[in-house]
Design an enzyme around this catalytic site. Structure first.
Site, PDB file in Angstrom:
ATOM      1  N   THR A  95       0.906  -1.149   0.000  1.00  0.00           N
ATOM      2  CA  THR A  95       0.000   0.000   0.000  1.00  0.00           C
ATOM      3  C   THR A  95       0.934   1.185   0.000  1.00  0.00           C
ATOM      4  O   THR A  95       2.100   1.037   0.333  1.00  0.00           O
ATOM      5  CB  THR A  95      -0.861   0.013   1.298  1.00  0.00           C
ATOM      6  OG1 THR A  95      -1.886  -0.959   1.214  1.00  0.00           O
ATOM      7  CG2 THR A  95      -1.527   1.351   1.553  1.00  0.00           C
TER       8      THR A  95
ATOM      9  N   ARG B  56     -13.659  -7.300  -2.725  1.00  0.00           N
ATOM     10  CA  ARG B  56     -13.068  -7.180  -1.385  1.00  0.00           C
ATOM     11  C   ARG B  56     -12.546  -5.756  -1.175  1.00  0.00           C
ATOM     12  O   ARG B  56     -11.872  -5.191  -2.030  1.00  0.00           O
ATOM     13  CB  ARG B  56     -11.925  -8.183  -1.249  1.00  0.00           C
ATOM     14  CG  ARG B  56     -11.180  -8.132   0.093  1.00  0.00           C
ATOM     15  CD  ARG B  56      -9.968  -7.236   0.048  1.00  0.00           C
ATOM     16  NE  ARG B  56      -9.115  -7.386   1.233  1.00  0.00           N
ATOM     17  CZ  ARG B  56      -8.075  -6.602   1.496  1.00  0.00           C
ATOM     18  NH1 ARG B  56      -7.761  -5.637   0.668  1.00  0.00           N
ATOM     19  NH2 ARG B  56      -7.354  -6.784   2.573  1.00  0.00           N
TER      20      ARG B  56
ATOM     21  N   GLY C 160     -10.336  -3.384   1.558  1.00  0.00           N
ATOM     22  CA  GLY C 160      -9.422  -3.516   2.684  1.00  0.00           C
ATOM     23  C   GLY C 160      -9.555  -2.383   3.680  1.00  0.00           C
ATOM     24  O   GLY C 160     -10.569  -1.667   3.721  1.00  0.00           O
ATOM     25  N   ASP C 161      -8.534  -2.227   4.482  1.00  0.00           N
ATOM     26  CA  ASP C 161      -8.544  -1.205   5.543  1.00  0.00           C
ATOM     27  C   ASP C 161      -8.206   0.187   5.029  1.00  0.00           C
ATOM     28  O   ASP C 161      -8.566   1.184   5.652  1.00  0.00           O
ATOM     29  CB  ASP C 161      -7.515  -1.573   6.624  1.00  0.00           C
ATOM     30  CG  ASP C 161      -6.112  -1.647   6.034  1.00  0.00           C
ATOM     31  OD1 ASP C 161      -5.916  -2.354   5.017  1.00  0.00           O
ATOM     32  OD2 ASP C 161      -5.207  -0.972   6.572  1.00  0.00           O
TER      33      ASP C 161
ATOM     34  N   GLY D 202      -0.628  -3.304   5.548  1.00  0.00           N
ATOM     35  CA  GLY D 202      -0.544  -4.664   6.069  1.00  0.00           C
ATOM     36  C   GLY D 202      -1.818  -5.429   5.800  1.00  0.00           C
ATOM     37  O   GLY D 202      -2.638  -5.017   4.975  1.00  0.00           O
TER      38      GLY D 202
HETATM   39  N1  ASP Z   1      -3.734  -2.860   3.719  1.00  0.00           N
HETATM   40  C1  ASP Z   1      -3.874  -3.220   2.343  1.00  0.00           C
HETATM   41  C2  ASP Z   1      -5.131  -4.012   2.162  1.00  0.00           C
HETATM   42  O1  ASP Z   1      -5.389  -4.892   2.950  1.00  0.00           O
HETATM   43  C3  ASP Z   1      -2.748  -3.995   1.796  1.00  0.00           C
HETATM   44  C4  ASP Z   1      -1.399  -3.686   2.364  1.00  0.00           C
HETATM   45  O2  ASP Z   1      -1.165  -2.626   2.890  1.00  0.00           O
HETATM   46  O3  ASP Z   1      -0.519  -4.535   2.294  1.00  0.00           O
HETATM   47  O4  ASP Z   1      -5.819  -3.768   1.215  1.00  0.00           O
END
Ligand code: ASP
Length: 310
Positions: free
Chosen positions: A179, A207, A209-210, A231
């Protein structure tokens, strides 16, 4: 604008780094150059007295335009071999926020997140509706295959080749995630954060994510701190990671360093790996991560720094 605060900027290019064993000097140099370019774009604005919001967006746009990071141009492929991108911005002054999720045609999703914040009564727009708003605002739209790069296609093939769930968890972090994010404090003392991501290689279509979820992957509050995370999104959502850092400071009196470390430890208890960059109202920085590395850079007192591993 009263020039009383020292400007501070920190960025990350994801905790899904290429393992140190596979990193070549030439490859590391490319990452360092891209991180430096993002820092220059963001810090130049802060040094000129510009806002922290302008700075974090400018830094993230540079990383979105680079094929090296899992955001914008370099976004990973999902299970349908397509790209769905998420991004968000949050302004520490007045808790204003904007985000987009699962967009497929906006070249710079972080700019669309800002458009949502500034031109709509909403915080988060998804898919076609978000794209319509972006187009209307005059943002550059691209064909979905603009985001398709050979290295991400190889990552999808590698992840698909891992038949079992256990084998999948052994997949290299660089294949799984990444990210980009930025946090800043400007001369007026305002904090801001921005995030942008392609999510996870081989994630299910739809999907989210955060990264576009306020409080999970991103948060900013002038009374506490600005946070941009990277993450395993599902763990960060369940831990409400970014808000947890701010709440620990506000209600628990923890320092930024302690709050961000403990919040990340809590994510780890949920099985999540990753990291974050954060800045507090006093201009302190924290950049903890529990992965092998995290592409990152920061500028303090005019000094530029970039790092990949510990
Ligand atoms: N946080 C991001 C997600 O889950 C991916 C990442 O930061 O590795 O979409």
């Amino acid at each position: 604008m009263r020039a009383s605060h020292r400007p501070v900027l920190a960025i990350h290019g994801g905790a899904g780094t290429v393992s140190a064993a596979r990193m070549t000097p030439a490859r590391a140099a490319r990452y360092r150059a891209a991180l430096s370019a993002a820092l220059r774009a963001g810090y130049g604005i802060l040094a000129d007295g510009g806002s922290s919001m302008d700075a974090v967006v400018a830094a993230v746009v540079v990383m979105e335009n680079s094929p090296l990071f899992n955001a914008g141009r370099g976004a990973v492929f999902n299970a349908d071999a397509r790209h769905e991108l998420d991004a968000a911005v949050m302004d520490g002054a007045g808790s204003r926020a904007g985000a987009v999720a699962a967009v497929r045609r906006i070249r710079n999703p972080v700019l669309a997140a800002r458009v949502v914040m500034e031109t709509t009564p909403h915080v988060l727009l998804a898919a076609a509706g978000a794209e319509r708003i972006a187009r209307k605002a005059g943002l550059t739209m691209v064909a979905p295959d603009y985001f398709s790069t050979a290295s991400r296609a190889r990552a999808l093939a590698r992840v698909r080749a891992q038949a079992t769930q256990q084998a999948r968890s052994m997949t290299a972090a660089a294949d799984r995630h990444g990210t980009v994010g930025a946090v800043a404090r400007d001369r007026a003392g305002n904090l801001a954060a921005a995030t942008s991501t392609g999510g996870y290689t081989n994630k299910l279509a739809g999907r989210v994510g955060d990264s576009p979820l306020i409080g999970a992957g991103i948060y900013a509050d002038n009374a506490a701190c600005a946070v941009a995370a990277t993450g395993h999104g599902e763990s960060f959502i369940r831990a409400v990671l970014a808000y947890d850092v701010a709440a620990r400071m506000r209600y628990g009196g923890e320092t930024l360093a302690v709050a961000s470390r403990r919040a990340l430890e809590r994510v780890a208890t949920l099985g999540g790996d990753g990291g974050l960059v954060a800045v507090d109202r006093s201009g302190n920085l924290a950049m903890p991560f529990n992965t092998e590395g995290m592409y990152r850079g920061w500028v303090e007192r005019g000094r530029y720094r970039v790092a990949i591993y510990r």
